[in-house]
Design a protein around this motif. Sequence first.
Motif, mmCIF file in Angstrom:
data_model
loop_
_atom_site.group_PDB
_atom_site.id
_atom_site.type_symbol
_atom_site.label_atom_id
_atom_site.label_comp_id
_atom_site.label_asym_id
_atom_site.label_seq_id
_atom_site.Cartn_x
_atom_site.Cartn_y
_atom_site.Cartn_z
ATOM 1 N N CYS A 134 7.011 16.996 -0.185
ATOM 2 C CA CYS A 134 6.139 17.267 0.972
ATOM 3 C C CYS A 134 4.832 16.492 0.863
ATOM 4 C CB CYS A 134 5.856 18.764 1.069
ATOM 5 S SG CYS A 134 7.310 19.771 1.415
ATOM 6 N N ALA A 135 4.288 16.416 -0.341
ATOM 7 C CA ALA A 135 3.039 15.675 -0.551
ATOM 8 C C ALA A 135 3.228 14.194 -0.241
ATOM 9 C CB ALA A 135 2.557 15.857 -1.987
ATOM 10 N N ASP A 139 0.803 -1.225 0.000
ATOM 11 C CA ASP A 139 0.000 0.000 0.000
ATOM 12 C C ASP A 139 0.836 1.276 0.000
ATOM 13 O OD1 ASP A 139 -2.673 0.107 -0.359
ATOM 14 O OD2 ASP A 139 -3.192 0.476 1.726
ATOM 15 N N VAL A 140 1.988 1.254 0.654
ATOM 16 C CA VAL A 140 2.759 2.481 0.826
ATOM 17 C C VAL A 140 3.336 2.975 -0.496
ATOM 18 C CG1 VAL A 140 4.715 3.511 2.064
ATOM 19 C CG2 VAL A 140 3.277 1.827 3.199
ATOM 20 N N ALA A 141 3.473 2.071 -1.467
ATOM 21 C CA ALA A 141 4.006 2.453 -2.775
ATOM 22 C C ALA A 141 3.183 3.561 -3.426
ATOM 23 C CB ALA A 141 4.048 1.232 -3.691
ATOM 24 N N ASN A 142 1.901 3.594 -3.109
ATOM 25 C CA ASN A 142 1.026 4.597 -3.727
ATOM 26 C C ASN A 142 1.386 6.014 -3.288
ATOM 27 O OD1 ASN A 142 -0.515 2.325 -4.663
ATOM 28 N ND2 ASN A 142 -1.442 2.242 -2.639
ATOM 29 N N ASN A 143 1.975 6.141 -2.102
ATOM 30 C CA ASN A 143 2.282 7.465 -1.571
ATOM 31 C C ASN A 143 3.601 8.020 -2.099
ATOM 32 O OD1 ASN A 143 -0.034 7.115 0.082
ATOM 33 N ND2 ASN A 143 1.197 6.037 1.590
ATOM 34 N N VAL A 144 4.612 7.181 -2.210
ATOM 35 C CA VAL A 144 5.939 7.660 -2.605
ATOM 36 C C VAL A 144 6.351 7.227 -4.006
ATOM 37 C CG1 VAL A 144 6.728 7.781 -0.213
ATOM 38 C CG2 VAL A 144 7.058 5.663 -1.510
ATOM 39 N N GLY A 145 5.628 6.283 -4.593
ATOM 40 C CA GLY A 145 5.976 5.799 -5.923
ATOM 41 C C GLY A 145 6.058 6.894 -6.976
ATOM 42 N N ALA A 152 -5.813 21.165 0.638
ATOM 43 C CA ALA A 152 -6.332 19.803 0.515
ATOM 44 C C ALA A 152 -5.753 18.900 1.603
ATOM 45 C CB ALA A 152 -6.000 19.244 -0.869
ATOM 46 N N PHE A 153 -4.447 18.988 1.827
ATOM 47 C CA PHE A 153 -3.824 18.115 2.833
ATOM 48 C C PHE A 153 -4.209 18.517 4.247
ATOM 49 C CE2 PHE A 153 -0.838 16.689 -0.508
ATOM 50 C CZ PHE A 153 -0.951 15.326 -0.286
ATOM 51 N N ALA A 154 -4.367 19.805 4.494
ATOM 52 C CA ALA A 154 -4.806 20.229 5.828
ATOM 53 C C ALA A 154 -6.201 19.677 6.126
ATOM 54 C CB ALA A 154 -4.806 21.752 5.919
ATOM 55 N N THR A 155 -7.072 19.749 5.123
ATOM 56 C CA THR A 155 -8.423 19.197 5.287
ATOM 57 C C THR A 155 -8.374 17.690 5.430
ATOM 58 O OG1 THR A 155 -9.287 20.991 3.907
ATOM 59 C CG2 THR A 155 -10.737 19.108 4.277
ATOM 60 N N TYR A 156 -7.564 17.053 4.591
ATOM 61 C CA TYR A 156 -7.433 15.591 4.602
ATOM 62 C C TYR A 156 -6.947 15.086 5.954
ATOM 63 C CZ TYR A 156 -5.808 10.960 3.073
ATOM 64 O OH TYR A 156 -5.596 9.623 2.951
ATOM 65 N N LEU A 157 -5.901 15.736 6.480
ATOM 66 C CA LEU A 157 -5.357 15.315 7.770
ATOM 67 C C LEU A 157 -6.323 15.611 8.908
ATOM 68 C CD1 LEU A 157 -1.647 16.447 7.345
ATOM 69 C CD2 LEU A 157 -2.507 14.104 7.363
ATOM 70 N N ALA A 158 -7.056 16.732 8.799
ATOM 71 C CA ALA A 158 -8.024 17.066 9.844
ATOM 72 C C ALA A 158 -9.163 16.052 9.886
ATOM 73 C CB ALA A 158 -8.575 18.473 9.613
ATOM 74 N N VAL A 185 -0.883 13.626 -9.353
ATOM 75 C CA VAL A 185 -1.313 12.369 -8.743
ATOM 76 C C VAL A 185 -1.505 12.548 -7.232
ATOM 77 C CG1 VAL A 185 -0.615 9.995 -8.216
ATOM 78 C CG2 VAL A 185 -0.252 10.920 -10.516
ATOM 79 N N ALA A 186 -0.513 13.154 -6.571
ATOM 80 C CA ALA A 186 -0.590 13.352 -5.119
ATOM 81 C C ALA A 186 -1.751 14.271 -4.753
ATOM 82 C CB ALA A 186 0.720 13.937 -4.602
#
Length: 494
Positions: A308-309, A80-86, A244-250, A389-390
Amino acid sequence: MVKNARPNKTLDRDLGSRVLLENANYAIRKPLVAPALGGVFIIVAILLTSLVFGWAGNGLIIAMAAGLGAYMALNIGANDVANNVGPAVGANALSMGGALIIAAIFESAGALLAGGDVVGTISKGIIDPTAVSEPRVFIWAMMSALIASAVWVNLATWVGAPVSTTHSVVGGVMGAGIAAAGFAAVNWPKMSQIAASWVISPVLGGIVAALFLWLIKSQVSDQKDKITAARRWVPILIAIMAGAFATYLAVKGLKKIVSIDLQYALLIGAVSAVLFYFISHPMIRKQSEGKENSKETVRKLFTLPLVCAAALLSFAHGANDVANAIGPLAAIVHTAEAAEVVAKVSIPIWVMVVGAFGLSFGLLLFGPKLIRMVGEQITKLNPLRAYCVALSAAITVIVASWLGLPVSSTHIAVGAVFGVGFFREAHWRVTHNNELVQQVVETEAGKAGKKKRKHRKLVRRSHFLTIIAAWVITVPAASILSALVFLLLNTVAG
């Protein structure tokens, strides 16, 4: 001198042969190192758990469940982690080593700091709790779900297919529930929603990524004055990413620390977007000063935001998906200790540690294969495309949460990669339409006058078909395997 020449040559040949043998021996042993280290991690998890709970009675069950939870966590880290850094690796924004280190740190941090302190015992509410209310039956059902989902994700990693570990666990729980209590125990409307996400997730991810790529190409890359266009648009795109990431993490990543409603999360995202716009605007201007007016310059401006993403996606993934590994384990531990089946259980800290370290070890030991698949082998990525993508992964999850749609982060990210690739194909064909009419090649038979158009394919169809097939059969395959495991465990233990 002549007499010594022959022995020296013989010695050189002997040394060369020995080196070849050692290299061959190393090549044979190298593929076994990672599985051996993974096995050591599983054994350590079992032994440490047994020191606390012992080997007698329920202690043996909990120790074995800890080993299965560790095995599942390893597989989630590998797949699964490949999707984040791939995408960042494929775009050369991160080296493989750098990606592994960043992902391992942020995955573990997300799991330990924001991984949640309560988890549902019946994954996604797909099984009626009253149907498996007997503790013994429930424990075997969760054991079966862990085994089946872990084995399926392991198989998918082996063939190079990024699959949804959430769907694997769902299939495992469903199969065990059916074997234990029949088809009536399944919440079929909920399963229909999950099945719909097989289509919704990748399509949404692909569309959002393609739209952002179109926006960047039309407003920045294809402009005559690319530097001026980049100074105008890149801060806006960074602001969108920050929001987007602030909302996503919240919404998704900080549930353990604080519970935030979607409307407040959107407000946090809006404030973050404005803040990062004013921070990034002078930075982009400074970075672009004196640079060549080229597409390569534009792409380099997205490198740091992309890194960062990748880190933020890894943190959010660790916070969310660690429950796939430890949810059934936490349920088994509670049921074995309390002799009761409940809808939700608290997660012991040692269970969270098993999940967090398992994700990291799985990534470090087995992750490079899927990272290369997602980042390099589906379609060619650069920092600009990988950034799309990110960004798509974060935005699509937020939109799906707002609409109440069950989606898979894996399907979204990989769908976004497909979306970028297919958009590039369509864009190339439209742009070069006149050239395509004239650009012809001789057929393989070499017959004069018989010619065909040459089409440029920028997405590998073999990988596309393999991944789609793996997605479609994940829930049924995990379900059938789990049912068989449950029947075996119930027979042996019964």
